[in-house]
Design a protein around this motif. Structure first.
Motif, mmCIF file in Angstrom:
data_model
loop_
_atom_site.group_PDB
_atom_site.id
_atom_site.type_symbol
_atom_site.label_atom_id
_atom_site.label_comp_id
_atom_site.label_asym_id
_atom_site.label_seq_id
_atom_site.Cartn_x
_atom_site.Cartn_y
_atom_site.Cartn_z
ATOM 1 N N TYR A 164 0.854 -1.189 0.000
ATOM 2 C CA TYR A 164 0.000 0.000 0.000
ATOM 3 C C TYR A 164 0.890 1.239 0.000
ATOM 4 N N SER A 165 0.725 2.092 -1.001
ATOM 5 C CA SER A 165 1.485 3.345 -1.074
ATOM 6 C C SER A 165 0.781 4.399 -0.237
ATOM 7 N N SER A 166 1.483 4.939 0.751
ATOM 8 C CA SER A 166 0.801 5.836 1.693
ATOM 9 C C SER A 166 1.313 7.271 1.694
ATOM 10 N N GLY A 167 2.620 7.466 1.564
ATOM 11 C CA GLY A 167 3.173 8.817 1.639
ATOM 12 C C GLY A 167 3.328 9.321 3.068
ATOM 13 N N MET A 168 3.005 8.488 4.068
ATOM 14 C CA MET A 168 3.118 8.903 5.462
ATOM 15 C C MET A 168 4.591 8.883 5.902
ATOM 16 N N THR A 169 4.936 9.800 6.814
ATOM 17 C CA THR A 169 6.331 9.894 7.255
ATOM 18 C C THR A 169 6.556 9.344 8.663
ATOM 19 N N SER A 170 5.491 9.218 9.450
ATOM 20 C CA SER A 170 5.612 8.591 10.767
ATOM 21 C C SER A 170 4.303 7.883 11.100
ATOM 22 N N ASN B 185 -9.690 -10.438 27.450
ATOM 23 C CA ASN B 185 -10.424 -11.415 26.658
ATOM 24 C C ASN B 185 -11.751 -10.805 26.192
ATOM 25 N N VAL B 186 -11.998 -10.830 24.883
ATOM 26 C CA VAL B 186 -13.215 -10.247 24.320
ATOM 27 C C VAL B 186 -14.080 -11.357 23.728
ATOM 28 N N THR B 187 -15.364 -11.360 24.076
ATOM 29 C CA THR B 187 -16.310 -12.319 23.518
ATOM 30 C C THR B 187 -16.993 -11.690 22.312
ATOM 31 N N LEU B 188 -16.933 -12.376 21.180
ATOM 32 C CA LEU B 188 -17.543 -11.846 19.969
ATOM 33 C C LEU B 188 -19.067 -11.924 20.049
ATOM 34 N N THR B 189 -19.728 -10.928 19.483
ATOM 35 C CA THR B 189 -21.174 -10.903 19.338
ATOM 36 C C THR B 189 -21.478 -10.939 17.849
ATOM 37 N N LYS B 190 -22.405 -11.782 17.460
ATOM 38 C CA LYS B 190 -22.707 -11.921 16.034
ATOM 39 C C LYS B 190 -23.113 -10.589 15.414
ATOM 40 N N ASN B 191 -22.548 -10.305 14.230
ATOM 41 C CA ASN B 191 -22.807 -9.102 13.438
ATOM 42 C C ASN B 191 -22.300 -7.810 14.075
ATOM 43 N N LYS B 192 -21.450 -7.941 15.089
ATOM 44 C CA LYS B 192 -20.823 -6.760 15.697
ATOM 45 C C LYS B 192 -19.319 -6.855 15.488
ATOM 46 N N PRO B 193 -18.730 -5.938 14.707
ATOM 47 C CA PRO B 193 -17.289 -6.028 14.445
ATOM 48 C C PRO B 193 -16.446 -5.802 15.693
ATOM 49 N N VAL B 194 -15.319 -6.495 15.742
ATOM 50 C CA VAL B 194 -14.330 -6.279 16.805
ATOM 51 C C VAL B 194 -13.046 -5.820 16.130
ATOM 52 N N TYR B 195 -12.546 -4.656 16.547
ATOM 53 C CA TYR B 195 -11.308 -4.104 15.994
ATOM 54 C C TYR B 195 -10.159 -4.473 16.931
ATOM 55 N N LEU B 196 -9.132 -5.099 16.380
ATOM 56 C CA LEU B 196 -8.042 -5.624 17.199
ATOM 57 C C LEU B 196 -6.796 -4.744 17.202
ATOM 58 N N VAL B 197 -6.486 -4.135 16.053
ATOM 59 C CA VAL B 197 -5.247 -3.363 15.919
ATOM 60 C C VAL B 197 -5.513 -2.113 15.092
ATOM 61 N N ALA B 198 -4.807 -1.041 15.435
ATOM 62 C CA ALA B 198 -4.874 0.193 14.637
ATOM 63 C C ALA B 198 -3.472 0.654 14.272
ATOM 64 N N TRP B 199 -3.265 0.908 12.992
ATOM 65 C CA TRP B 199 -2.042 1.562 12.512
ATOM 66 C C TRP B 199 -2.451 2.940 12.028
ATOM 67 N N LEU B 200 -1.789 3.983 12.534
ATOM 68 C CA LEU B 200 -2.092 5.356 12.128
ATOM 69 C C LEU B 200 -0.863 5.987 11.511
ATOM 70 N N GLY B 201 -1.058 6.721 10.425
ATOM 71 C CA GLY B 201 0.056 7.390 9.763
ATOM 72 C C GLY B 201 -0.193 8.880 9.613
ATOM 73 N N THR B 202 0.911 9.647 9.549
ATOM 74 C CA THR B 202 0.800 11.095 9.385
ATOM 75 C C THR B 202 1.993 11.629 8.601
ATOM 76 N N THR B 203 1.815 12.817 8.035
ATOM 77 C CA THR B 203 2.923 13.520 7.377
ATOM 78 C C THR B 203 3.373 14.701 8.244
ATOM 79 N N LYS B 204 2.755 14.830 9.429
ATOM 80 C CA LYS B 204 3.056 15.951 10.328
ATOM 81 C C LYS B 204 4.028 15.521 11.421
ATOM 82 N N ASN B 205 4.349 16.469 12.301
ATOM 83 C CA ASN B 205 5.349 16.211 13.331
ATOM 84 C C ASN B 205 4.813 15.451 14.536
#
Length: 203
Positions: free
Chosen positions: A130-136, A146-166
């Motif tokens: 994936y071409s992003s152009g992010m610098t940090s 421990n998280v119990t899944l519920t049907k039709n409810k998404p569970v988000y496990l990880v977040a990657w955030l990128g920026t071109t700012k300081n």
């Protein structure tokens, strides 16, 4: 007369068997439980992973039983300035139904450009550049227990955030909800698991 009694007996037997099958199916659905928890790597495991060139990676353990009529979907949602733009590495069609300490993972290799996204699921691994152009960037685990899944409810496990700012603030989510602060990120990848109905067109 005997023929009529025999016919009625067969019909009653069929209805009873059908009812029992329905009860068993309902029982399976009621007993179905899927959980996800973070897996903390040992020092030796972390050292081995560092030799693969993947700088950021999180592992999780999946446990439970998935009903026959259901499916697990794994994907990476792409957000730009807080808006959902696309979904990458989407996989479904669960091969397994019983999960016993099954590993799943999400990693981002950002030392070189373009980025390389890695999604590890019980049946294999998928990757995409994936071409992003992010610098940090920042990389955060979104579940603390421990998280119990519920049907039709998404569970988000990880977040990657990128920026071109300081500066770049990391995001948090206790139980895998869509993290607050995502709207401030120039670019974000969220690794998602969704327990849903089986797509009849794929099976």
């Amino acid at each position: 007369m005997q023929g009529f009694i025999r016919y009625c007996s067969i019909v009653i037997l069929i209805l009873l068997l059908s009812g029992c099958a329905g009860v068993e199916k309902d029982k399976t659905s009621l007993n179905a439980k899927l959980t996800i928890e973070s897996y903390n790597m040992s020092e030796k495991e972390s050292l081995l992973i560092s030799k693969t060139g993947v700088e950021n990676i999180k592992f999780f353990k999946l446990n439970g039983i998935l009903p026959e009529e259901d499916d697990l979907q794994f994907s990476v949602e792409v957000y730009k300035k807080g808006k959902l733009k696309e979904e990458l590495l989407k996989s479904w069609g669960a091969i397994e139904k019983n999960y016993q300490d099954s590993f799943i993972s999400f990693g981002v290799s950002d030392s070189n450009r373009p980025l390389k996204l890695l999604s590890g699921i019980p049946s294999g691994i998928a990757s995409k550049t994936y071409s992003s152009g992010m610098t940090s960037s920042s990389f955060s685990n979104l579940i603390s227990e421990n998280v119990t899944l519920t049907k039709n409810k998404p569970v988000y496990l990880v977040a990657w955030l990128g920026t071109t700012k300081n500066e770049l603030r990391s995001v948090r989510s206790k139980n895998g909800e869509l993290p607050a602060g995502i709207e401030e990120a120039e670019l974000a990848f969220l690794y998602k698991v969704l327990w849903t109905d089986k797509d009849k067109n794929l099976h």
